[in-house]
Design a protein around this motif. Structure first.
Motif, PDB file in Angstrom:
ATOM      1  N   VAL A  26       0.839  -1.209   0.000  1.00 55.96           N
ATOM      2  CA  VAL A  26       0.000   0.000   0.000  1.00 55.96           C
ATOM      3  C   VAL A  26       0.872   1.257   0.000  1.00 55.96           C
ATOM      4  O   VAL A  26       0.594   2.226  -0.721  1.00 55.96           O
ATOM      5  CB  VAL A  26      -0.969   0.002   1.211  1.00 55.96           C
ATOM      6  CG1 VAL A  26      -1.724   1.325   1.288  1.00 55.96           C
ATOM      7  CG2 VAL A  26      -1.954  -1.163   1.119  1.00 55.96           C
ATOM      8  N   GLN A  27       1.934   1.240   0.806  1.00 59.51           N
ATOM      9  CA  GLN A  27       2.839   2.408   0.884  1.00 59.51           C
ATOM     10  C   GLN A  27       3.362   2.781  -0.503  1.00 59.51           C
ATOM     11  O   GLN A  27       3.357   3.955  -0.898  1.00 59.51           O
ATOM     12  CB  GLN A  27       4.016   2.067   1.816  1.00 59.51           C
ATOM     13  CG  GLN A  27       5.104   3.118   1.873  1.00 59.51           C
ATOM     14  CD  GLN A  27       4.906   4.131   3.001  1.00 59.51           C
ATOM     15  OE1 GLN A  27       4.406   3.774   4.074  1.00 59.51           O
ATOM     16  NE2 GLN A  27       5.262   5.378   2.763  1.00 59.51           N
ATOM     17  N   GLU A  28       3.786   1.763  -1.246  1.00 59.18           N
ATOM     18  CA  GLU A  28       4.355   2.040  -2.577  1.00 59.18           C
ATOM     19  C   GLU A  28       3.312   2.700  -3.488  1.00 59.18           C
ATOM     20  O   GLU A  28       3.612   3.644  -4.216  1.00 59.18           O
ATOM     21  CB  GLU A  28       4.849   0.726  -3.197  1.00 59.18           C
ATOM     22  CG  GLU A  28       5.511   0.919  -4.545  1.00 59.18           C
ATOM     23  CD  GLU A  28       5.281  -0.252  -5.451  1.00 59.18           C
ATOM     24  OE1 GLU A  28       6.099  -1.194  -5.407  1.00 59.18           O
ATOM     25  OE2 GLU A  28       4.267  -0.254  -6.205  1.00 59.18           O
ATOM     26  N   VAL A  29       2.090   2.202  -3.403  1.00 62.07           N
ATOM     27  CA  VAL A  29       1.026   2.783  -4.238  1.00 62.07           C
ATOM     28  C   VAL A  29       0.683   4.187  -3.758  1.00 62.07           C
ATOM     29  O   VAL A  29       0.534   5.118  -4.565  1.00 62.07           O
ATOM     30  CB  VAL A  29      -0.218   1.857  -4.245  1.00 62.07           C
ATOM     31  CG1 VAL A  29      -1.421   2.564  -4.848  1.00 62.07           C
ATOM     32  CG2 VAL A  29       0.083   0.571  -5.006  1.00 62.07           C
ATOM     33  N   ALA A  30       0.586   4.362  -2.439  1.00 60.40           N
ATOM     34  CA  ALA A  30       0.220   5.680  -1.890  1.00 60.40           C
ATOM     35  C   ALA A  30       1.230   6.741  -2.334  1.00 60.40           C
ATOM     36  O   ALA A  30       0.851   7.861  -2.703  1.00 60.40           O
ATOM     37  CB  ALA A  30       0.139   5.613  -0.369  1.00 60.40           C
ATOM     38  N   GLU A  31       2.517   6.373  -2.299  1.00 56.17           N
ATOM     39  CA  GLU A  31       3.564   7.363  -2.636  1.00 56.17           C
ATOM     40  C   GLU A  31       3.479   7.850  -4.087  1.00 56.17           C
ATOM     41  O   GLU A  31       3.910   8.954  -4.395  1.00 56.17           O
ATOM     42  CB  GLU A  31       4.951   6.748  -2.401  1.00 56.17           C
ATOM     43  CG  GLU A  31       5.319   6.717  -0.923  1.00 56.17           C
ATOM     44  CD  GLU A  31       6.578   5.923  -0.638  1.00 56.17           C
ATOM     45  OE1 GLU A  31       7.227   5.444  -1.600  1.00 56.17           O
ATOM     46  OE2 GLU A  31       6.891   5.767   0.552  1.00 56.17           O
ATOM     47  N   THR A  32       2.932   7.023  -4.956  1.00 51.38           N
ATOM     48  CA  THR A  32       2.862   7.429  -6.356  1.00 51.38           C
ATOM     49  C   THR A  32       1.459   7.913  -6.747  1.00 51.38           C
ATOM     50  O   THR A  32       1.326   8.835  -7.558  1.00 51.38           O
ATOM     51  CB  THR A  32       3.261   6.245  -7.277  1.00 51.38           C
ATOM     52  OG1 THR A  32       2.600   5.066  -6.817  1.00 51.38           O
ATOM     53  CG2 THR A  32       4.759   6.015  -7.257  1.00 51.38           C
ATOM     54  N   VAL A  33       0.440   7.308  -6.155  1.00 49.10           N
ATOM     55  CA  VAL A  33      -0.931   7.623  -6.599  1.00 49.10           C
ATOM     56  C   VAL A  33      -1.498   8.866  -5.893  1.00 49.10           C
ATOM     57  O   VAL A  33      -2.195   9.667  -6.522  1.00 49.10           O
ATOM     58  CB  VAL A  33      -1.852   6.385  -6.416  1.00 49.10           C
ATOM     59  CG1 VAL A  33      -3.314   6.762  -6.558  1.00 49.10           C
ATOM     60  CG2 VAL A  33      -1.491   5.307  -7.441  1.00 49.10           C
ATOM     61  N   LEU A  34      -1.192   9.049  -4.602  1.00 47.75           N
ATOM     62  CA  LEU A  34      -1.766  10.219  -3.903  1.00 47.75           C
ATOM     63  C   LEU A  34      -1.324  11.542  -4.539  1.00 47.75           C
ATOM     64  O   LEU A  34      -2.165  12.434  -4.734  1.00 47.75           O
ATOM     65  CB  LEU A  34      -1.464  10.170  -2.403  1.00 47.75           C
ATOM     66  CG  LEU A  34      -2.243   9.096  -1.611  1.00 47.75           C
ATOM     67  CD1 LEU A  34      -1.849   9.108  -0.134  1.00 47.75           C
ATOM     68  CD2 LEU A  34      -3.762   9.261  -1.747  1.00 47.75           C
ATOM     69  N   PRO A  35      -0.036  11.693  -4.909  1.00 46.48           N
ATOM     70  CA  PRO A  35       0.328  12.948  -5.597  1.00 46.48           C
ATOM     71  C   PRO A  35      -0.419  13.109  -6.918  1.00 46.48           C
ATOM     72  O   PRO A  35      -0.789  14.216  -7.306  1.00 46.48           O
ATOM     73  CB  PRO A  35       1.841  12.788  -5.858  1.00 46.48           C
ATOM     74  CG  PRO A  35       2.305  11.783  -4.859  1.00 46.48           C
ATOM     75  CD  PRO A  35       1.144  10.858  -4.637  1.00 46.48           C
ATOM     76  N   TYR A  36      -0.696  12.022  -7.609  1.00 46.21           N
ATOM     77  CA  TYR A  36      -1.447  12.098  -8.875  1.00 46.21           C
ATOM     78  C   TYR A  36      -2.889  12.528  -8.600  1.00 46.21           C
ATOM     79  O   TYR A  36      -3.426  13.435  -9.257  1.00 46.21           O
ATOM     80  CB  TYR A  36      -1.412  10.737  -9.573  1.00 46.21           C
ATOM     81  CG  TYR A  36      -2.287  10.682 -10.804  1.00 46.21           C
ATOM     82  CD1 TYR A  36      -1.861  11.253 -12.002  1.00 46.21           C
ATOM     83  CD2 TYR A  36      -3.552  10.091 -10.758  1.00 46.21           C
ATOM     84  CE1 TYR A  36      -2.670  11.223 -13.130  1.00 46.21           C
ATOM     85  CE2 TYR A  36      -4.364  10.055 -11.874  1.00 46.21           C
ATOM     86  CZ  TYR A  36      -3.925  10.615 -13.053  1.00 46.21           C
ATOM     87  OH  TYR A  36      -4.727  10.598 -14.162  1.00 46.21           O
ATOM     88  N   ILE A  37      -3.513  11.908  -7.589  1.00 42.51           N
ATOM     89  CA  ILE A  37      -4.911  12.237  -7.262  1.00 42.51           C
ATOM     90  C   ILE A  37      -5.045  13.722  -6.931  1.00 42.51           C
ATOM     91  O   ILE A  37      -6.019  14.374  -7.327  1.00 42.51           O
ATOM     92  CB  ILE A  37      -5.398  11.387  -6.054  1.00 42.51           C
ATOM     93  CG1 ILE A  37      -5.529   9.914  -6.444  1.00 42.51           C
ATOM     94  CG2 ILE A  37      -6.726  11.903  -5.515  1.00 42.51           C
ATOM     95  CD1 ILE A  37      -5.931   8.993  -5.298  1.00 42.51           C
ATOM     96  N   ALA A  38      -4.027  14.232  -6.219  1.00 42.49           N
ATOM     97  CA  ALA A  38      -4.095  15.647  -5.779  1.00 42.49           C
ATOM     98  C   ALA A  38      -4.244  16.603  -6.960  1.00 42.49           C
ATOM     99  O   ALA A  38      -4.829  17.682  -6.816  1.00 42.49           O
ATOM    100  CB  ALA A  38      -2.848  15.986  -4.971  1.00 42.49           C
ATOM    101  N   GLY A  39      -3.762  16.191  -8.126  1.00 43.66           N
ATOM    102  CA  GLY A  39      -3.874  17.078  -9.287  1.00 43.66           C
ATOM    103  C   GLY A  39      -5.084  16.791 -10.157  1.00 43.66           C
ATOM    104  O   GLY A  39      -5.212  17.355 -11.251  1.00 43.66           O
ATOM    105  N   GLN A  40      -5.957  15.903  -9.726  1.00 50.70           N
ATOM    106  CA  GLN A  40      -7.105  15.509 -10.556  1.00 50.70           C
ATOM    107  C   GLN A  40      -8.411  15.840  -9.834  1.00 50.70           C
ATOM    108  O   GLN A  40      -8.784  15.159  -8.877  1.00 50.70           O
ATOM    109  CB  GLN A  40      -7.070  13.992 -10.844  1.00 50.70           C
ATOM    110  CG  GLN A  40      -5.784  13.482 -11.471  1.00 50.70           C
ATOM    111  CD  GLN A  40      -5.586  13.985 -12.892  1.00 50.70           C
ATOM    112  OE1 GLN A  40      -6.539  14.011 -13.673  1.00 50.70           O
ATOM    113  NE2 GLN A  40      -4.375  14.400 -13.202  1.00 50.70           N
TER     114      GLN A  40
END
Ligand code: NDP
Ligand code: AKG
Length: 446
Positions: A26-40
């Protein structure tokens, strides 16, 4: 963003504190996906990743079975139905003494992203048991599989959840599982994949994970105008994925130097050619013995007991055994020896420290959820053939597999490019997320 990721992980840890492998995934996904979500804008305030880390359903059950001496044993069976936004749950069954909720939840979570990357309509799931198939007779394996399916059959179906193989579950086990499903439900359907060819299986499914991993690595090498031809390749594992990764490396002109199992690794400096690989397949798939027996037939090779193959000088490394089998020190050894590409055949075989080392040195690195997706993709093709009641040729399935792997590679490049480096982890996580997230948005809060 750092703080947002930390806050998110605190929430996930509070619920899953005793599940280290799941938290790692989950950590690995959070580190890459949360910054992406923030811009969408469309994902704002929808808590989609928080919903994705909670399994839709996690089933555990007792599996009692009788050994050849008449003694009764009890194992624990599991099925994690993680996410069904884009299709029926789909993912393998693992029989290994290490199996627990943490390992199966990490595998099920990764499967959601992987299955999405294939572009086929499959949700994510995983299951298995802490049953240890090693040293068991065929009759014991059959009794275990039958009792396992006697319960699992209530929870699966061709439009609900379609299991397949993973560690410790191959063609033999799928046969026994299918037999019991058919008997209890009185229906002949594509409820499992990895079936035998005469009863609904697909050509190329046994080869697909290993072949797909090498196709993915080939696409990565092509971005450097390079290929497998003449490359020294180090492979871990000697099961289904490792065997067919080795076979495809040989087809493409590479030299396979190592294979391994949990007892150690073999290093054949002259290369494991097609004939030697056929012997490995005999040792592992028929005789079911330790990899060390290889040196009885090929005494020029070495067996290194209790060791991993990552110190062997190579151009390409393919970890194809199990999670966290390649740590930070192993990564440093590979890099010091000039390794230029790592493609994961196993699920999460590299620890976070190893992945960071690969990224820092800017070598080609493919995470399993992208590079080993050929197995489940071909399972998806098996499901399609079952629904259509037809069988495609070997060439047809292989062409589709190649196309799917190329497509996964390219989508990782488009979401993962950072300057002149491709971060395939970021690419795979975001690309896998988007399709599932959009389906979840469309379906509302369920
Ligand atoms: N089969 C498939 O289609 C797919 C598999 N995968 C992943 O690929 C990996 C290998 O699976 P598969 O080849 O199917 O499984 P197999 O059971 O066929 O082979 C597993 C191999 O990994 C070795 N291994 C298992 N556990 C350990 C351990 N703790 N330490 C060292 N070696 C170990 C086994 O050695 P030993 O016999 O000594 O235990 C064996 O050589 C897994 O991570 C699986 O999740 C991913 C996608 C699809
Ligand atoms: O073929 C499948 O359904 C499952 C393959 C699998 O377990 C995996 O991709 O890890």
């Amino acid at each position: 963003m750092e703080q947002k990721i930390q806050e998110f992980m605190e929430l996930v840890k509070a619920r899953n504190s005793h599940e280290p492998e799941f938290l790692q995934a989950v950590q690995e996904v959070a580190e890459t996906v949360l910054p992406y979500i923030a811009g969408q804008e469309i994902y704002s305030g929808k808590n989609i990743l928080l919903r994705m880390v909670e399994p839709e359903r996690a089933i555990t059950f007792r599996v009692s079975w009788v050994d050849d001496q008449g003694e009764i044993h009890v194992n624990r069976g599991y099925r994690i139905q993680m996410n069904s936004a884009i299709g029926p749950y789909k993912g393998g069954l693992r029989f290994h003494p290490s199996v627990n909720m943490s390992i199966l939840k990490f595998l099920a979570f990764e499967q959601v992203f992987k299955n999405s990357l294939t572009t086929l309509p499959m949700g994510g799931g995983k299951g298995g048991s802490d049953f240890d198939p090693k040293g068991k007779s065929d009759a014991e394996i059959m009794r275990f599989c039958h009792n396992f399916m006697a319960e699992l059959c209530r929870h699966i179906g061709p439009n609900t959840d379609v299991p397949a193989g993973d560690i410790g579950v191959g063609a033999r086990e799928i046969g026994y599982l299918f037999g019991m499903y058919k008997k209890i439900r009185n229906e002949f359907t594509g409820v499992l994949t990895g079936k035998g060819l005469s009863w609904g299986g697909s050509l190329i499914r046994p080869e697909a994970t290993g072949y797909g991993t090498v196709y993915f690595a080939q696409s990565m090498l092509e971005t450097k105008r390079d290929s497998f031809n003449g490359k020294k390749v180090v492979i871990s594992g000697s099961g289904n994925v490792a065997q067919y990764a080795a076979e495809k490396v040989l087809h493409l002109g590479g030299t396979v130097l190592t294979l391994s199992d949990s007892s150690g690794y073999i290093h054949d400096k002259e290369g494991i050619d097609e004939e030697k690989l056929a012997h490995v397949m005999y040792l592992k798939n028929e005789k079911r013995v330790r990899i060390s027996e290889y040196i009885e037939k090929y005494p020029n090779a070495e067996f290194h007991a209790g060791e991993k193959p990552w110190n062997v000088v190579c151009d390409v490394a393919l970890p194809c055994a199990t999670q966290n089998e390649l740590d930070g020190d192993d990564a440093k050894a590979l890099l010091a020896n000039g390794c230029m590409a790592v493609a994961e055949g196993a699920n999460m075989p590299s620890t976070p420290e190893a992945v960071s080392a690969f990224h820092e040195s800017k070598i080609l690195f493919a995470p399993g959820k992208a590079s080993n997706a050929g197995g489940v993709a071909t399972s998806g093709l098996e499901m399609s053939q079952n629904s259509l009641r037809i069988s495609w040729t070997r060439e047809e399935v292989d062409e589709r597999l190649k196309g799917i792997m190329k497509n996964i590679h390219d989508v990782c490049v488009s979401y993962g490019t950072e300057g002149n480096y491709v971060n395939y982890v970021k690419g795979a996580n975001i690309a896998g997320f988007v399709k599932v997230a959009d389906a979840m948005l469309a379906q509302g809060v369920v």
